[in-house]
Motif scaffolding. Structure first.
Motif, PDB file in Angstrom:
ATOM      1  N   PRO A   3      50.522  28.892 -81.377  1.00  0.00           N
ATOM      2  CA  PRO A   3      49.910  27.583 -81.145  1.00  0.00           C
ATOM      3  C   PRO A   3      48.384  27.635 -81.259  1.00  0.00           C
ATOM      4  CG  PRO A   3      51.531  28.077 -79.435  1.00  0.00           C
ATOM      5  CD  PRO A   3      51.350  29.325 -80.253  1.00  0.00           C
ATOM      6  N   ARG A  33      47.212  26.964 -84.790  1.00  0.00           N
ATOM      7  CA  ARG A  33      47.320  25.541 -85.138  1.00  0.00           C
ATOM      8  C   ARG A  33      46.136  24.759 -84.583  1.00  0.00           C
ATOM      9  NH1 ARG A  33      52.623  23.961 -87.046  1.00  0.00           N
ATOM     10  NH2 ARG A  33      53.956  25.794 -87.037  1.00  0.00           N
ATOM     11  N   GLN A  34      45.617  25.170 -83.436  1.00  0.00           N
ATOM     12  CA  GLN A  34      44.455  24.511 -82.855  1.00  0.00           C
ATOM     13  C   GLN A  34      43.159  25.012 -83.476  1.00  0.00           C
ATOM     14  OE1 GLN A  34      44.857  25.312 -78.685  1.00  0.00           O
ATOM     15  NE2 GLN A  34      46.464  23.792 -78.392  1.00  0.00           N
TER      16      GLN A  34
END
Length: 122
Positions: A58, A61-62
């Motif tokens: 994650p 993705r950020q």
């Protein structure tokens, strides 16, 4: 990793630097890379692999503004690298695990996109 190469990485100061092996697995890093990307010593073999982290982390993705564009380029370059090692059991296992772990990887795999890695400076 040779002591000379590790010394070179360690002298990059605040710039994250790491070395990847033929399977795109991180095999050496400096402290700045550990701070930015995570503690490689605590990661599994899959987690140390750039393609695994791109599709399952994650944080990536950020971190990346255009995650899909970066992921597609990395995927196509990695796939070209895989073509140089057909039948490699480690890569085969990684592909199977990525097919389970990532819907994007699973969707893009049948497209057979490949891209030569360009040589440039970062």
């Amino acid at each position: 990793m040779s002591p000379a190469l590790q010394l070179f990485l360690d002298h990059q100061g605040l710039s994250p630097a790491f070395v990847i092996g033929r399977r795109w697995d991180v095999v050496a890093w400096n402290e700045a890379a550990r701070v930015v990307f995570g503690d490689y010593e605590q990661m599994s073999a899959h987690e140390r692999t750039s393609i695994w982290r791109m599709f399952t982390s994650p944080m990536y993705r950020q971190l990346l503004v255009d995650w899909e564009g970066h992921a597609r380029r990395l995927f196509a370059q990695w796939r070209a690298t895989c073509g140089r090692y057909p039948g490699d059991p480690w890569l085969t296992e990684l592909i199977q695990d990525l097919m389970i772990a990532s819907p994007e990887f699973r969707a893009w795999w049948p497209d057979h996109e490949v891209l030569s890695a360009s040589e440039d400076h970062k």
